[in-house]
Design a protein around this motif. Structure first.
Motif: not given
Length: 281
Positions: A56-57, A60, A62-64, A179, A199-200, A203-204
């Motif tokens: 996933y990472m 996709f 993810q923002p820091h 994270p 995606q959000a 991921f949640r």
């Protein structure tokens, strides 16, 4: 009460204590065998979860996360008789995580025995009840995970660190649960994973399962090491009781021989008086 009777009474007490300790050791051995199998199962789950994180990472990114404080969870023991198990955790927390002394309310200490060790050294931490056996994990862990999520939100923590006993006995491991971080950053997929959710949202929901399953694995391994310590600790106690009982049994035999000798002497001394009385007839 004669000296012999006192020693005999002491021997009886020690044998009863030895029987209790032996039973405790047997129960810990059974629990250890059960947990060893489960730990292997959860290690495989952890491997699959890490592969999902990597997939996933990488595809996709993810923002820091915004810089923030760490929430530190320490997995101790609910029961005693496990040697330096909790002392090692306390030392690792206070020496390896220096910031907790300034903000002790960001420490979740799991386990009654660990809490008793931290009460005077880290006032202000958050104590939580732990699990004494593997059967208790199913009821204890949901409450702990809920507390972790709530504390991270209320205290605006962006990272979750877990201090627990790892697979190597005597070594306290630090796990960065949240994270999640990819291990194989260079891993590329020809076809990225297909998501049926946004995606959000995905991921949640994934983070919720990831946290719960990761905590189960850490608690299972911790309980396994705790029981390993307990078996070793109680085994040493049984061995010392054996040595003490051998010494006392030798002493009891010696005292009993002295008592028998004294009784014979009393009979022999009394026989002279008895014979003198008969001579008058």
């Amino acid at each position: 009460m004669s000296k012999f009777r006192k020693v005999e009474y002491h021997i009886q007490q020690l044998r009863e204590l030895q029987s209790i300790i032996t039973s405790m050791k047997t129960l810990s051995q059974l629990e250890l065998r059960k947990l060893t199998g489960r730990a292997e199962h959860y290690r495989e789950i952890a491997r699959v979860l890490q592969e999902m994180v990597d997939d996933y990472m990488v595809n996709f990114p993810q923002p820091h996360p915004i810089a923030g404080d760490d929430l530190v969870m320490v997995i101790g023991s609910e029961r005693g008789f496990c040697g330096p198990f909790n002392e090692l955790l306390g030392e690792a927390l206070l020496t390896g995580q220096a910031s907790v002394k300034e903000k002790p309310w960001r420490v979740l200490a799991i386990g009654r025995k660990l809490c008793s060790h931290l009460d005077d050294r880290l006032p202000g931490y958050i104590p939580l009840a732990g699990a004494g056996t593997s059967e208790e994990l199913a009821t204890v862990l949901p409450r702990i995970v809920t507390t972790v999520q709530r504390q991270m939100g209320e205290q605006k923590c962006t990272k979750l660190l877990v201090l627990s006993h790892g697979d190597d006995e005597g070594v306290v491991a630090v796990s960065h649960l949240l994270p999640p971080k990819p291990v194989q950053k260079e891993r590329e997929k020809l076809i990225p994973p297909h998501l049926y959710l946004e995606q959000a949202v995905f991921f949640r929901e994934f983070l919720s399962h990831y946290l719960y399953l990761s905590v189960i694995r850490l608690f299972t391994v911790s309980l396994m090491i705790e029981n390993r310590y307990r078996v070793e600790h109680l085994g040493g106690a049984v061995h010392r009781l054996d040595e003490r009982l051998q010494t006392l049994c030798t002493k009891a035999r010696s005292l009993r021989q002295e008592e028998i000798t004294e009784e014979i002497e009393m009979i022999l001394l009394g026989s002279g008086t008895f014979d003198a009385g008969l001579s008058g007839f």
